[in-house]
Write a protein that holds these residues in place. Sequence first.
Motif, PDB file in Angstrom:
ATOM      1  N   TYR A  11     -32.476  14.165  -0.952  1.00 52.28           N
ATOM      2  CA  TYR A  11     -31.983  15.532  -0.425  1.00 52.28           C
ATOM      3  C   TYR A  11     -32.658  16.030   0.704  1.00 52.28           C
ATOM      4  O   TYR A  11     -32.159  17.055   1.295  1.00 52.28           O
ATOM      5  N   PHE A  15     -30.893  19.171   2.802  1.00 48.47           N
ATOM      6  CA  PHE A  15     -31.731  20.360   2.502  1.00 48.47           C
ATOM      7  C   PHE A  15     -32.091  21.098   3.912  1.00 48.47           C
ATOM      8  O   PHE A  15     -31.731  22.373   4.143  1.00 48.47           O
ATOM      9  N   ALA A  77     -25.693  24.086   0.148  1.00 47.25           N
ATOM     10  CA  ALA A  77     -26.575  24.185  -1.015  1.00 47.25           C
ATOM     11  C   ALA A  77     -26.169  23.987  -2.419  1.00 47.25           C
ATOM     12  O   ALA A  77     -26.619  23.464  -3.247  1.00 47.25           O
ATOM     13  N   SER A  78     -24.711  24.374  -2.464  1.00 47.69           N
ATOM     14  CA  SER A  78     -23.937  24.101  -3.781  1.00 47.69           C
ATOM     15  C   SER A  78     -23.950  22.786  -4.094  1.00 47.69           C
ATOM     16  O   SER A  78     -24.339  22.052  -5.249  1.00 47.69           O
ATOM     17  N   SER A  81     -27.839  21.342  -4.782  1.00 51.84           N
ATOM     18  CA  SER A  81     -28.344  21.952  -5.996  1.00 51.84           C
ATOM     19  C   SER A  81     -27.554  21.294  -7.085  1.00 51.84           C
ATOM     20  O   SER A  81     -28.387  20.829  -7.773  1.00 51.84           O
ATOM     21  N   GLN A  82     -26.153  20.966  -6.955  1.00 53.88           N
ATOM     22  CA  GLN A  82     -25.561  20.726  -8.065  1.00 53.88           C
ATOM     23  C   GLN A  82     -25.706  19.290  -8.336  1.00 53.88           C
ATOM     24  O   GLN A  82     -25.928  18.853  -9.420  1.00 53.88           O
ATOM     25  N   GLN A 124     -32.804  23.398 -11.151  1.00 51.75           N
ATOM     26  CA  GLN A 124     -31.486  23.175 -10.131  1.00 51.75           C
ATOM     27  C   GLN A 124     -31.434  24.802  -9.577  1.00 51.75           C
ATOM     28  O   GLN A 124     -31.118  24.719  -8.615  1.00 51.75           O
ATOM     29  N   THR A 127     -33.803  25.309  -6.914  1.00 49.08           N
ATOM     30  CA  THR A 127     -33.373  24.587  -5.601  1.00 49.08           C
ATOM     31  C   THR A 127     -32.388  25.228  -4.894  1.00 49.08           C
ATOM     32  O   THR A 127     -32.365  25.480  -3.655  1.00 49.08           O
ATOM     33  N   ASN A 128     -31.298  25.749  -5.599  1.00 53.07           N
ATOM     34  CA  ASN A 128     -30.260  26.497  -5.148  1.00 53.07           C
ATOM     35  C   ASN A 128     -30.731  27.823  -4.448  1.00 53.07           C
ATOM     36  O   ASN A 128     -30.373  28.147  -3.354  1.00 53.07           O
TER      37      ASN A 128
END
Lengths: 574, 620
Positions: A11, A15, A77-78, A81-82, A124, A127-128
Amino acid sequence: MNFLKPYIKKYAKPFSVGVLFLTFEAICDLMQPTIMSKIIDIGVANQDLNYVFKMGGLMLLITAFGALSASVRNVVASNVSQNFGMGLRSDLFRKIQSLSARNLDKFDSASLITRLTNDVTQVQVFTNGLMRIFVKAPLLCLGGLIMATRLNSQLAVVLAIVVPIVALLIVINMRVGFPFFKKVQKALDRVNGVMREYLSGVRVVKAFNRFDYEVNKFNGANEEFQSTSIAATRVMAVFSPAIMLTVNIGIVVVLWVGGVRVSEGHMQVGHIIAFTNYMTQILFSLMLISMVFNMFVRARASAARIGEVFAEENQMTWSDQLPATTTRGRIDFEQVCFSYDGEPVLKNITLTCLPGETVGIIGSTGSGKSSMVSLLPRFYDVNSGSIQVDGVNIQHLDPKKLREKIAIVPQKTTLFTGSILENIKWGNENATQAEIERAAQMAQAHDFIANTPDGYHTRLGQGGVNLSGGQKQRVSIARALVRNPEILILDDSTSAVDVATEARIKEALKTYARGLTCLLIAQRITSVIDADKIVVLDQGEIVGTGTHEELMKTCDVYQQIFQSQVGKEVQADV
Amino acid sequence: MSKSKDQAAPPLVSSGPGPRAGFGGQGRGGPVVKPKNFKATLQRLWQYFGKERKILTLILLFIVLDSVLMLSAPYLLGKSIDAMSLTRGTVDFGLLELTVFALLVAYLTDAVLTFLQGWLMAGVSQRIVKNLRRALFAKLQKLPVAFFDTRTHGELMSRLSNDIDNVSNTISQSTTQLMSGVIVILGTLVMMIVLSPILTLASLVTIPLVFLLTRTIARKTSVLFKNQQIQLGKLNGHIEETITGLHVVKAFNHEEKVIEQFDLVNSKLSEIGVKAQIWSGFLMPIMNVINNIGFTVVAVVGAMLAIKSLVTIGVIASFLSYSRQFVRPLNDLANIFNVLQSGVAGAERVFEILDEQEEPTDPPGAIELTQPKGHVVFEDVRFGYRPDVSIFENVSFESEQGSSTALVGPTGAGKTTIVNLLTRFYDVTGGTIYLDGRDIRDYTRDSLRRSFGIVLQDTYLFSGTIKENIKYGNPEATDAEVEAAAAMANADVFIKRLPKQYDTLLSENGSNLSQGQRQLLAIARVILAKPALLILDEATSSIDTRTELHIQEALLQIMKGRTSFIIAHRLNTIRDADTIMVVDQGQIVEQGSHDDLIELQGRYHSMFVNQFKNLEGANE
């Protein structure tokens, strides 16, 4: 935290894209106060409508660009992170499924569940957060400081005083708050503990009429929880106003100093407005940073707990070649020793079960009966000695291949959400309806299943809550029988079934079990009395092997068990 | 619940309580459980405020004061800017001094008021919640066993903790936020109109846009978040099941299938999660654009007015602050309303329990059963747990004082039901149960239950010391009596081996003792309570037979001279009983002593033969 590496690699790019757009967003945010001040200083002050329009348009453009960046960042981001959360959860679940029982014994199941749910979510969310505000907060803080200083370096002296004070307040806040909230959590746990205890013991409370005692106990815990949480909230109530006051006093000072500077002709009025804007922005980002820190501490703890599971390695090995076997269902234990953690549970177990034999295993609680049979499907590996199935040392067998030959009815019945049919099919996915019914009939489960309105399609709740203990055991037996195994292990699996039903199950098994090796763990002598061979375990050792008659003559422990079960009358006859 | 701070900082103003430590990872726009009857529940919750209402009024006063102060701050700021002429060099220090001083006072007072609010509110909300929790627990004492039998502990615990937490949050956060939000909005509007009606009109242009946007997005996200919650529930259920049943999963080689199912739910969850997060994440950036449009409009209109000398620069500066201040609480209000709704929904679930039908109180004139003898008669007893399913039809029998009655029969035959009826955990639906010649419903429940000693299969021990647990049935007992009871129950041997002996602390449900040891403690507890009647409900079934021997000796001790009811499926435990009753499908099918029933060659005989023939045969 090595387990995070592959995710970081995977990621890193999206990211970075997210953080890039976050930076754009922050820059746009930072530019706004400057433009606003220009609108006032130049446009409004000079009554230059054109300038106001121009700068207003520019500001809207920048805002729009900021919003666009924010939206891109939001989507990135969504997704990151998901997907990261999903991947982590999935990998963790796979890891748990791949571990041996010996690995998993290190964690209890409640803790594994928390790791899979809460801890993954925590990581999670962090991270988001990283891509939403965490990176932005320091950016805003730093940018605000730079812009404010550039705007007016003399006023920045105020910042040099206000910012450290606020930072200090935040640090004290966290230092003071943390132990308080720990205390609150403890008090809450106690309240819940009393409550949970009451719920499980409600019959006892009622039977002994101890309502007042329970209420007093609860009120004590409740009172304590109330006073600790009031204290905690009150202590925390100091900080927020204190921080705001510090910043507001800073603003007042800026106004005053600014007034003086303006009168000296060193400064424009709009600068003062812009400067105070930057001040609130800096304050704001400082608050965010304190939150980031809190979140980081929690996420780190969660990541560490996840890491513990990933760090486990399944030590079981096997060779991929499957040696040809001639027999079907022969088991040899050869000087098997076994322990869970140092304390020996099984000592020098040597035993042979021939194909088609029914072997009863009897002994008191803790004598090692269940441990002995859990070695067979390689839930655990022996410490020394060996176990052979059909002449092959099971250490060389793939546990999956090995388990195909074996069916277990565990002591603690475990059924899964789904229909009864699906549950029985666990044993053999390709079983036909006829085969399933045959298995259910042998397990004496067919009649009660047929009597439910939906028959085999009756849905079971989680853990089969809508069946009685005896019914669950019978479904569990049917599930094992439908597997058509070489070896059947019944681990005290008729304890909740009444005597008459148990007898019928045994009768059915006798017909069915022809050619099937059957290991039968039991508490009652009657359950094993007609086995081909009975093994008596005592404190991890075999103290007797033979038929009932032989054991009655030779085995003291067996005789004791026998006497305890038969009661006085027969005892007197002996 | 947590409001997002993902937005540009508010200029120039301190907002009431200051930025809260709200971090919008999950909570923001989370699913809102709507209460069924918002108004009625809210009114009822208000009853619990009781004495706190006075303090709440005080808090409200502080909030109003504080809001007024905060409303004046931008005005004062504008004034102080006005004190400085835009053309350099001229500053009205008199006015500046005044405004700066006024601001300082306003900020100081704000800080004090905010602190006081927080201080008082902490007490108010915690005390209310404490009372609610206390009422709930007191209610639990009055509910019949049937209530607990029909609900899972998880469900009840969630009401007792999560729901009450929700209520607490609602009271402490939403009330103050709601009050200050409304006041700030109204006050701002007034100030704006006073400052400049034209600019007010200009700044309100964006308001409908804000409304429209929040509503569209909120609608979209609330569905998504609800779905997310459902998927999460499914996933958690799956996890719980497969992790607790891991041995079975492995034994049946079901790892792959379980993983497959897991991935299915997991990916669905993340799919919805992405959507929910994206939608809710759009709100702030778009709001920011709208706010800035508002700012530009006000600046442009302001500049035009300034050119015509209709407003001063200071007015524009304060106005811009006000217009920001106006939008922010509007956003918050939507959030607060969500918190309020879930709080009220939580309160509603709590009230649901408080409204449950209680165990009926003893009728007036109920007799205190002081010295029970133990003569029990069942006369035509009928009973069903559900009205449509009858468990007992016309069950009649008699147990003499001091006799022992054993109940045997297949699972589900209704053996335990007899116990439930005797102790009035449930009441008969027809017929009568007599104790010492009186309907057991004539006695007070307390005194009736006190006359029974019950040993259940699942021993229940409480966290506390061994001594406390034994004394549970008789708190006034002396240490000597405790030890005597333990000795009688054969429990003293193992207790004395423990390092702290009778003061050994048991963990929750006594998990640091073996099953057998726990059962011995439960028996000691019953011995100490000195009941006239004794019920042993599968008391030894989860214990291996050698340990059982120990326990049986203890049981025989306490059965002496007491009317006893024994439920068992191991027949050897009951052979000595005076009367054995075979129960099947709610009927007593056979009744008599062991020898009688063997002679009868009926059900008991065949059960007995099944269990014993081999043993006795082997023995001969």
